[in-house]
Design an enzyme around this catalytic site. Structure first.
Site, short mmCIF file in Angstrom:
data_model
loop_
_atom_site.label_atom_id
_atom_site.label_comp_id
_atom_site.label_asym_id
_atom_site.label_seq_id
_atom_site.Cartn_x
_atom_site.Cartn_y
_atom_site.Cartn_z
N SER A 65 5.30 4.74 -36.29
CA SER A 65 5.27 5.58 -35.10
C SER A 65 5.36 4.81 -33.79
O SER A 65 5.02 5.34 -32.73
CB SER A 65 4.01 6.45 -35.10
OG SER A 65 2.84 5.67 -35.07
N CYS A 66 5.82 3.56 -33.84
CA CYS A 66 5.89 2.77 -32.61
C CYS A 66 6.86 3.39 -31.60
O CYS A 66 6.64 3.30 -30.39
CB CYS A 66 6.27 1.32 -32.89
SG CYS A 66 7.90 1.10 -33.63
N GLY A 67 7.94 4.04 -32.08
CA GLY A 67 8.91 4.63 -31.17
C GLY A 67 8.32 5.76 -30.35
O GLY A 67 8.48 5.81 -29.12
N ALA A 70 5.74 4.29 -27.93
CA ALA A 70 6.38 3.60 -26.80
C ALA A 70 6.88 4.60 -25.76
O ALA A 70 6.72 4.40 -24.55
CB ALA A 70 7.53 2.73 -27.30
#
Length: 238
Positions: A65-67, A70
């Protein structure tokens, strides 16, 4: 992700706080005995080292879930549009190419489409780190660190250092040389509220606690005609 290996650093700081005799205080408080006028205690609200690192970064809850974290970071702390990782994640998944997302994760194109749905124009560009420092706008980038691809937000560039809002470990700095070895040169920026974006770039709040103080640089006018706009195809997926 490889960056998560750095989490062990936090344990070291926890031990250090214990050595300083602060372990008895509640989280977020330090008691200084006998320093008040006439005696008594002073109740001082403080942020832990880890809290400071996430003061302008939305923490990712999952490896994939970094996208969404971010993008929530960029919207919340640059454009003053409070956003959550889960809210962004759900919208991008429901409105995206779900079989591809399930296999490869989100892309910069998914982020661009999300921004369009909430009324914010954006674009993918390819330029040097020096050019990004010149236009002074926070940007989402995809880096490849030891084979692991990861979305982060560039929040400042100065003195040969790049300041990153990393959804996995919070604010961190990296040398421009090392960063450029991990980055394709592609970045995503929002093409609205430029003054707000520039005002948050190299912010003192972000650099506080990091090596070096922010330079008081004059704002640059953003001339997007000097940037090479690019399509955002699937190869830039996380």
């Amino acid at each position: 992700m490889s960056v998560l290996r750095r989490a062990g650093v936090f344990a070291i700081f926890a031990v250090c706080w214990g050595w300083l005799g602060i372990s008895g205080a509640r989280a977020g408080q330090v008691f200084l005995n006998g320093l008040a006028v006439g005696g008594g205690d002073i109740d001082v609200n403080v942020l832990s080292f880890q809290e400071r690192k996430f003061s302008t970064t939305v923490r990712q809850e999952y490896d994939f879930s970094c996208g969404s974290a971010a993008l929530a970071t960029l919207l919340t702390f640059t454009y003053h549009r409070p956003s959550t990782e889960s809210g962004v994640f759900t919208s991008m998944f429901v409105n995206g190419d779900q079989p591809v997302i399930e296999k490869q994760g989100f892309s910069l194109l998914d982020m661009k489409n999300y921004l369009s749905r909430i009324g914010l124009p954006s674009g993918g560009f390819k330029a040097s780190l020096a050019k990004l420092a010149e236009i002074r706008m926070p940007a989402i980038v995809l880096i490849n660190e030891h084979g692991f691809r990861h979305f982060v937000v560039i929040r400042g560039i100065q003195d040969g250092q790049v300041l990153l809002a990393d959804p996995a470990i919070g604010l961190r700095t990296e040398s421009a040389h090392d960063f450029q070895q991990q980055w394709s040169g592609i970045f995503l920026i929002i093409l609205a509220n430029v003054q707000a974006a520039q005002a948050s770039f190299n912010g003192e709040r972000d650099w506080s606690g990091e090596p070096g103080a922010p330079l008081d640089l004059s704002r640059f006018a953003v001339n997007l005609s000097t940037l090479q706009q690019v399509m955002l195809p699937n190869p830039y997926k996380f």
